[in-house]
Motif scaffolding. Structure first.
Motif, mmCIF file in Angstrom:
data_model
loop_
_atom_site.group_PDB
_atom_site.id
_atom_site.type_symbol
_atom_site.label_atom_id
_atom_site.label_comp_id
_atom_site.label_asym_id
_atom_site.label_seq_id
_atom_site.Cartn_x
_atom_site.Cartn_y
_atom_site.Cartn_z
ATOM 1 N N ARG A 167 9.805 38.458 78.767
ATOM 2 C CA ARG A 167 9.283 37.207 79.314
ATOM 3 C C ARG A 167 8.769 36.298 78.189
ATOM 4 N N GLY A 168 8.097 36.887 77.210
ATOM 5 C CA GLY A 168 7.610 36.107 76.072
ATOM 6 C C GLY A 168 8.746 35.485 75.280
ATOM 7 N N GLN A 169 9.830 36.237 75.087
ATOM 8 C CA GLN A 169 10.980 35.701 74.358
ATOM 9 C C GLN A 169 11.633 34.564 75.136
ATOM 10 N N GLN A 170 11.719 34.709 76.463
ATOM 11 C CA GLN A 170 12.285 33.646 77.286
ATOM 12 C C GLN A 170 11.426 32.383 77.205
ATOM 13 N N VAL A 191 12.535 28.589 75.690
ATOM 14 C CA VAL A 191 12.358 27.341 76.440
ATOM 15 C C VAL A 191 11.443 26.385 75.673
ATOM 16 N N PHE A 192 10.370 26.923 75.100
ATOM 17 C CA PHE A 192 9.452 26.095 74.308
ATOM 18 C C PHE A 192 10.192 25.422 73.157
ATOM 19 N N LEU A 193 11.001 26.185 72.437
ATOM 20 C CA LEU A 193 11.720 25.625 71.289
ATOM 21 C C LEU A 193 12.733 24.573 71.722
ATOM 22 N N LEU A 194 13.380 24.780 72.859
ATOM 23 C CA LEU A 194 14.297 23.758 73.379
ATOM 24 C C LEU A 194 13.538 22.472 73.727
ATOM 25 N N LYS A 195 12.378 22.627 74.331
ATOM 26 C CA LYS A 195 11.569 21.452 74.674
ATOM 27 C C LYS A 195 11.083 20.743 73.413
ATOM 28 N N MET A 196 10.732 21.492 72.395
ATOM 29 C CA MET A 196 10.301 20.865 71.141
ATOM 30 C C MET A 196 11.455 20.093 70.504
ATOM 31 N N ALA A 197 12.670 20.602 70.629
ATOM 32 C CA ALA A 197 13.833 19.876 70.115
ATOM 33 C C ALA A 197 13.997 18.552 70.866
ATOM 34 N N GLN A 198 13.732 18.560 72.170
ATOM 35 C CA GLN A 198 13.789 17.318 72.940
ATOM 36 C C GLN A 198 12.731 16.329 72.464
ATOM 37 N N LEU A 200 0.841 30.305 76.656
ATOM 38 C CA LEU A 200 0.124 31.248 75.796
ATOM 39 C C LEU A 200 -0.071 32.640 76.378
ATOM 40 N N THR A 201 0.197 32.850 77.653
ATOM 41 C CA THR A 201 -0.129 34.151 78.243
ATOM 42 C C THR A 201 0.764 35.287 77.767
ATOM 43 N N ASP A 202 1.972 35.007 77.371
ATOM 44 C CA ASP A 202 2.896 36.074 76.982
ATOM 45 C C ASP A 202 3.139 36.157 75.477
ATOM 46 N N PHE A 203 2.293 35.504 74.702
ATOM 47 C CA PHE A 203 2.480 35.503 73.253
ATOM 48 C C PHE A 203 1.395 36.311 72.560
#
Length: 87
Positions: free
Chosen positions: A5-8, A12-19, A38-41
């Motif tokens: 779940r953390g990797q997923q 998604v976070f990195l894709l959003k940052m690219a946007q 932050l809950t799964d990191f």
């Protein structure tokens, strides 16, 4: 391909940052809204993600469960304003 779940969430976070980067190059102002962030990191990844968010500029709004531990209290290091409880 399987991932945690953390990797997923990280993907998604990195894709959003690219946007965000793409929109900023077009001269747009961004608002970045992250729910249950932050809950799964682990602490190291959490600190790196907060550092990246802070450097991106724009407005950042995220939700996370309020946990009074060392990891959550490190938010103060990034000079982020946060509400501890919504009334």
């Amino acid at each position: 391909m399987f991932s945690s779940r953390g990797q997923q969430k990280l993907i998604v976070f990195l894709l959003k940052m690219a946007q965000v980067v793409f929109l900023k190059k077009q001269g747009r102002v961004t608002t970045f809204l992250l729910d249950d962030f932050l809950t799964d990191f682990d602490p190291h990844i959490m600190q790196q993600l907060l550092f990246v968010c802070k450097r991106m500029g724009g407005q950042l709004i995220f939700t996370a469960p309020l946990v009074q531990n060392d990891n959550f209290l490190k938010l103060k290091r990034y000079k982020l304003n946060y509400l501890s409880k919504l009334a």
